[in-house]
Write an enzyme that holds these catalytic residues in place. Sequence first.
Site, short mmCIF file in Angstrom:
data_model
loop_
_atom_site.label_atom_id
_atom_site.label_comp_id
_atom_site.label_asym_id
_atom_site.label_seq_id
_atom_site.Cartn_x
_atom_site.Cartn_y
_atom_site.Cartn_z
N ARG A 236 0.97 -1.46 -0.26
CA ARG A 236 -0.31 0.18 -0.25
C ARG A 236 1.05 0.98 -0.22
NH1 ARG A 236 -2.50 -3.25 -0.68
NH2 ARG A 236 -5.11 -3.60 -0.21
N GLU A 265 -6.08 6.19 -6.27
CA GLU A 265 -6.11 4.51 -7.29
C GLU A 265 -7.78 4.90 -8.33
OE1 GLU A 265 -4.75 0.95 -6.77
OE2 GLU A 265 -3.22 1.62 -5.79
N HIS A 285 -1.17 -1.19 -9.97
CA HIS A 285 -2.14 -1.80 -8.90
C HIS A 285 -2.70 -3.31 -9.93
CE1 HIS A 285 -4.34 -2.21 -4.77
NE2 HIS A 285 -3.26 -2.99 -4.90
#
Length: 329
Positions: A236, A265, A285
């Site tokens: 993260r 995001e 991601h």
Amino acid sequence: MKITILDDYFDTVRGLACFAMLDGHDVTIWNDHLQDTDGLAERLRDTEVLVLIRERTKIQAPLLDRLTSLRLIAQRSTYPHIDVAACTQNGVLLCSDQRAETPSFAAAELTWGLALAAARDIPQQVNSLKAGSWQCGVGTTLRGKVYGIHGYGRIGAQVAQYARVFGMDVLVWAREATRERARADGWRTAASQDVFYAEGDVISLHMRLLDATRHVVKASHLALMKPEAILVNTARAQLIEPGALVAALRAGRPGKAAVDVFEDEPVRDTEHPLLRMDNVIATPHIGYVSKDAYERQFNGVFDEILAYVAGKPINVINPEVLRAKGRIS
């Protein structure tokens, strides 16, 4: 049941073998990303069961208050994007399997892939070749170097195994109980977080985002890293102090970074600082995004739905909803 699946960017879910588990239900799948509350409220107006793909969409009180048909949110892993109190207030059951016994091999493999790619400048070499040039620089060999694992959980432990196979000296930093477990597994642990960041040639982060871990990596830690060191983050972005990584990379400590996660995001801004730096490799991601991982993930999520329909919910996060409905004592 009217089931909605959000954020399935590449329409992957309907092609999974486990999708057959939802036969007989009314399933709607959305392939775009929407965070606007009004738009989501309209999109989910008749939804009874909401399936989330990890943390792609935030589900907060202003939206939940408008979803009068919603009865169940089914997903996998942690849920910082969901207002659990608002779910309970609105009688919405949240089910999420934490899978504490199974590492995300997809995330572990990506971590190792990014470490290798950064060490050998693989993306830059590929781009140089495609641009009509030849070699564009000299990379670094990992064998014999120190690989730092910050957070020795399921994924961190798996990455440590990869590093050992490649002949690296694994060093672990985590809270004391976790360091004891790492030592029991045969790994070396650091005397302090400062020592850990100063010694690592490659350091990767493997912690859940909790109050205790938010901003646990400070600018002062990054400033201790070697000029040739690499920081890898597939966990993260919020584990690192805001702005600290960009500033550290500009200052030359560490020399490189490979990141799969961002503060906000999805990232659409091509001027994002991390995307404009030559010493950064960035991916969107994709740590948990593989067909194999999706099959395991959605098999579990669909199990949650079927268990709910059968009147025997599993992986319940807010059992208060069941007590209010008299389903458990």
